[in-house]
Design an enzyme around this catalytic site. Structure first.
Site, PDB file in Angstrom:
ATOM      1  N   SER A  21       0.862  -1.039   0.133  1.00  0.00           N
ATOM      2  CA  SER A  21       0.310   0.077   0.039  1.00  0.00           C
ATOM      3  C   SER A  21       0.842   1.309  -0.045  1.00  0.00           C
ATOM      4  O   SER A  21       1.909   1.606   0.823  1.00  0.00           O
ATOM      5  CB  SER A  21      -0.741   0.152   1.196  1.00  0.00           C
ATOM      6  OG  SER A  21      -1.586   1.022   1.321  1.00  0.00           O
ATOM      7  N   GLY A  72       0.976  10.932   4.662  1.00  0.00           N
ATOM      8  CA  GLY A  72      -0.088  11.424   5.562  1.00  0.00           C
ATOM      9  C   GLY A  72      -1.583  11.131   4.990  1.00  0.00           C
ATOM     10  O   GLY A  72      -2.484  11.660   4.978  1.00  0.00           O
ATOM     11  N   CYS A 130      -2.415   3.859  11.450  1.00  0.00           N
ATOM     12  CA  CYS A 130      -2.810   5.041  11.440  1.00  0.00           C
ATOM     13  C   CYS A 130      -3.043   5.569  12.900  1.00  0.00           C
ATOM     14  O   CYS A 130      -3.693   4.658  13.559  1.00  0.00           O
ATOM     15  CB  CYS A 130      -3.719   5.454  10.323  1.00  0.00           C
ATOM     16  SG  CYS A 130      -4.949   4.625  10.297  1.00  0.00           S
ATOM     17  N   LYS A 165      -3.098  -5.054   9.228  1.00  0.00           N
ATOM     18  CA  LYS A 165      -1.617  -4.530   8.898  1.00  0.00           C
ATOM     19  C   LYS A 165      -1.151  -3.882  10.220  1.00  0.00           C
ATOM     20  O   LYS A 165      -1.746  -2.878  10.526  1.00  0.00           O
ATOM     21  CB  LYS A 165      -1.728  -3.760   7.808  1.00  0.00           C
ATOM     22  CG  LYS A 165      -0.123  -3.041   7.365  1.00  0.00           C
ATOM     23  CD  LYS A 165      -0.134  -2.376   6.188  1.00  0.00           C
ATOM     24  CE  LYS A 165       1.311  -2.040   5.803  1.00  0.00           C
ATOM     25  NZ  LYS A 165       1.317  -1.324   4.676  1.00  0.00           N
ATOM     26  N   ILE A 191       5.832  -5.399   8.237  1.00  0.00           N
ATOM     27  CA  ILE A 191       5.408  -4.416   9.086  1.00  0.00           C
ATOM     28  C   ILE A 191       5.198  -3.154   8.354  1.00  0.00           C
ATOM     29  O   ILE A 191       5.384  -2.977   7.051  1.00  0.00           O
ATOM     30  CB  ILE A 191       6.835  -3.978  10.198  1.00  0.00           C
ATOM     31  CG1 ILE A 191       8.091  -3.682   9.123  1.00  0.00           C
ATOM     32  CG2 ILE A 191       7.218  -5.144  10.798  1.00  0.00           C
ATOM     33  CD1 ILE A 191       9.381  -3.065   9.887  1.00  0.00           C
ATOM     34  N   GLY A 217      12.175   0.623   3.517  1.00  0.00           N
ATOM     35  CA  GLY A 217      13.450   0.196   2.584  1.00  0.00           C
ATOM     36  C   GLY A 217      14.438  -0.944   3.312  1.00  0.00           C
ATOM     37  O   GLY A 217      14.182  -1.173   4.264  1.00  0.00           O
ATOM     38  N   GLY A 244      11.448  -3.836   3.221  1.00  0.00           N
ATOM     39  CA  GLY A 244      12.704  -3.782   2.552  1.00  0.00           C
ATOM     40  C   GLY A 244      12.846  -4.726   1.540  1.00  0.00           C
ATOM     41  O   GLY A 244      14.020  -5.111   1.403  1.00  0.00           O
ATOM     42  N   GLY A 265       7.426  -3.111  -1.199  1.00  0.00           N
ATOM     43  CA  GLY A 265       7.039  -1.578  -1.165  1.00  0.00           C
ATOM     44  C   GLY A 265       7.988  -0.611  -1.783  1.00  0.00           C
ATOM     45  O   GLY A 265       7.919  -0.342  -2.830  1.00  0.00           O
TER      46      GLY A 265
HETATM   47  C1  LIG Z   1       5.604   6.584   0.152  1.00  0.00           C
HETATM   48  C2  LIG Z   1       5.147   5.675   1.064  1.00  0.00           C
HETATM   49  C3  LIG Z   1       3.466   5.760   1.278  1.00  0.00           C
HETATM   50  C4  LIG Z   1       3.134   4.685   2.010  1.00  0.00           C
HETATM   51  N1  LIG Z   1       1.774   4.520   2.270  1.00  0.00           N
HETATM   52  C5  LIG Z   1       1.077   3.602   2.837  1.00  0.00           C
HETATM   53  C6  LIG Z   1      -0.318   3.813   2.951  1.00  0.00           C
HETATM   54  O1  LIG Z   1      -1.202   4.739   2.496  1.00  0.00           O
HETATM   55  N2  LIG Z   1      -0.928   2.714   3.718  1.00  0.00           N
HETATM   56  C7  LIG Z   1      -0.146   1.687   4.320  1.00  0.00           C
HETATM   57  O2  LIG Z   1      -0.996   0.868   5.011  1.00  0.00           O
HETATM   58  N3  LIG Z   1       1.065   1.565   4.376  1.00  0.00           N
HETATM   59  C8  LIG Z   1       1.702   2.656   3.534  1.00  0.00           C
HETATM   60  N4  LIG Z   1       3.217   2.414   3.552  1.00  0.00           N
HETATM   61  C9  LIG Z   1       3.834   1.459   4.256  1.00  0.00           C
HETATM   62  C10 LIG Z   1       4.268   0.475   3.051  1.00  0.00           C
HETATM   63  O3  LIG Z   1       2.991  -0.373   2.594  1.00  0.00           O
HETATM   64  C11 LIG Z   1       5.120  -0.640   3.792  1.00  0.00           C
HETATM   65  O4  LIG Z   1       4.523  -1.366   4.871  1.00  0.00           O
HETATM   66  C12 LIG Z   1       6.394  -0.013   4.201  1.00  0.00           C
HETATM   67  O5  LIG Z   1       6.997   0.701   3.590  1.00  0.00           O
HETATM   68  C13 LIG Z   1       7.411  -1.080   4.657  1.00  0.00           C
HETATM   69  O6  LIG Z   1       7.738  -1.800   3.488  1.00  0.00           O
HETATM   70  P1  LIG Z   1       9.003  -1.447   2.225  1.00  0.00           P
HETATM   71  O7  LIG Z   1      10.229  -1.340   3.344  1.00  0.00           O
HETATM   72  O8  LIG Z   1       9.201  -2.307   1.272  1.00  0.00           O
HETATM   73  O9  LIG Z   1       8.585   0.146   1.755  1.00  0.00           O
HETATM   74  C14 LIG Z   1       3.794   3.493   2.633  1.00  0.00           C
HETATM   75  C15 LIG Z   1       5.188   3.576   2.539  1.00  0.00           C
HETATM   76  C16 LIG Z   1       5.738   4.498   1.607  1.00  0.00           C
HETATM   77  C17 LIG Z   1       7.296   4.401   1.556  1.00  0.00           C
END
Ligand SMILES: Cc1cc2nc3c(=O)[nH]c(=O)nc-3n(C[C@H](O)[C@H](O)[C@H](O)COP(=O)(O)O)c2cc1C
Length: 305
Positions: A21, A72, A130, A165, A191, A217, A244, A265
């Site tokens: 997401s 946000g 949130c 989540k 996470i 990341g 990540g 993500g």
């Molecule tokens: C720019 C950005 C926007 C995100 N927006 C949401 C969101 O709207 N809802 C949500 O549940 N998680 C959101 N996330 C969290 C990601 O879905 C994910 O849980 C988190 O980034 C960890 O994974 P990653 O390290 O692969 O990015 C967002 C992450 C990023 C980087």
């Protein structure tokens, strides 16, 4: 033939690789960059009851081993999502998971109820990371009782699969996962981002407008793996690992630690086809180790010696 499928409640994923997401828009944005049909599922950015502009800029900063964001929950709101975004998602041959967010339990409920009127949504991922305005901004999944209460409220409102989540910003994530499971979650995903901060020493200013934000990341992968492993020791429902994941190797580490599926993500910002590449890597790994199903690997972790 290698079986990559996974069942979560009434939902069958064709493979265990989803996009996370907030990192893949509403799916449509990436249609020219990647064959969406190859993915196990698309998870939309968080949808709230009303449209949200999100936080003021700057709201994303790249750091040496990750990314800090304070988006946000900017999104079009549930009515525009249904009117303008869902019709595209319906054309993609993959699982559609709508991520739902709210500032109160009632808002979560209202969004789920509205989405339940629409066909072709396979599951909801509940963004329990949130802030809950009625609890002084505490994230919903920072408290097991609140997680239990909101989860059971939403469970009564829909028969669709529910994925809770979870935030990593807690001491015992296992307790929170148990509360979600006991109150009707079909899966947990974790996470979400860690709380982080970055400072520009020349201007002596915070690098994002909200001062602190969500860190994601490669840097967070070891933390995420440990949380997934912790949760795998205490729940029976499927776990979706996030944090990540940049490669097939990363994804397989999560699966060995106990995840039945994974979400990609931040990697989408570097290469939106990361998920598609990971599907292929998992297939190759299964072939190499002569596995009939990727499910044989879930939680197959062995101690170092
Ligand atoms: C720019 C950005 C926007 C995100 N927006 C949401 C969101 O709207 N809802 C949500 O549940 N998680 C959101 N996330 C969290 C990601 O879905 C994910 O849980 C988190 O980034 C960890 O994974 P990653 O390290 O692969 O990015 C967002 C992450 C990023 C980087």
């Amino acid at each position: 033939m290698i079986d990559l499928t996974l069942q979560i409640g009434t939902m069958t994923l064709k493979n265990p690789v989803l996009v996370a997401s907030g990192t893949f828009g509403y799916g449509q944005e990436c249609q020219d960059l990647v064959d969406l049909n190859v993915l196990g599922g698309i998870i939309t950015k968080s949808i709230t009851l009303k449209p949200r502009d999100g936080n003021p800029p700057p709201r994303i900063v790249e750091l040496p081993a990750g990314m800090l964001n304070s988006i946000g929950l900017a999104n079009v709101g549930v009515e525009t999502f249904i009117a303008e975004k869902l019709s595209f998602l319906r054309t993609v041959d993959t699982t559609i998971v709508v991520n739902v967010a709210g500032s109160t339990a009632e808002e979560f409920l209202a969004v789920v109820r509205r989405l339940d009127d629409e066909d072709d949504i396979d599951a909801y991922e509940l963004n329990f990371s949130c802030p809950n305005v009625k609890e002084g901004g505490l994230e919903f999944s920072q408290d097991a009782n609140i997680t239990a209460k909101v989860m059971s409220l939403i469970r009564k409102a829909t028969s669709r699969p529910l994925i809770a989540k979870l935030t990593p910003n807690v001491t015992k994530v296992g307790e929170i996962a148990r509360a979600a499971e006991e109150n009707g979650a079909n899966a947990v995903s974790l996470i979400n981002t860690l709380v982080g901060m970055a400072i520009d020493i020349n201007s002596q200013r915070a690098r994002i407008a909200t001062t602190t934000g969500g860190y994601s990341g490669p840097a967070i992968k070891p933390v995420a793996l440990a949380k997934v492993y912790e949760v795998s020791q205490v729940v029976q429902i499927p776990i979706i690992g996030i944090g990540g994941i940049m490669s097939g190797q990363d994804a397989l580490e999560f699966i060995l630690a106990g995840a039945s599926a994974i979400e990609v993500g931040t990697a989408n910002y570097i290469d939106p086809s990361t998920g598609v590449r990971i599907v292929d890597s998992i297939k190759q790994y299964c072939r190499k180790y002569k596995l009939a199903s990727v499910r044989e690997l879930v939680g197959a972790l062995r101690p170092a010696h």
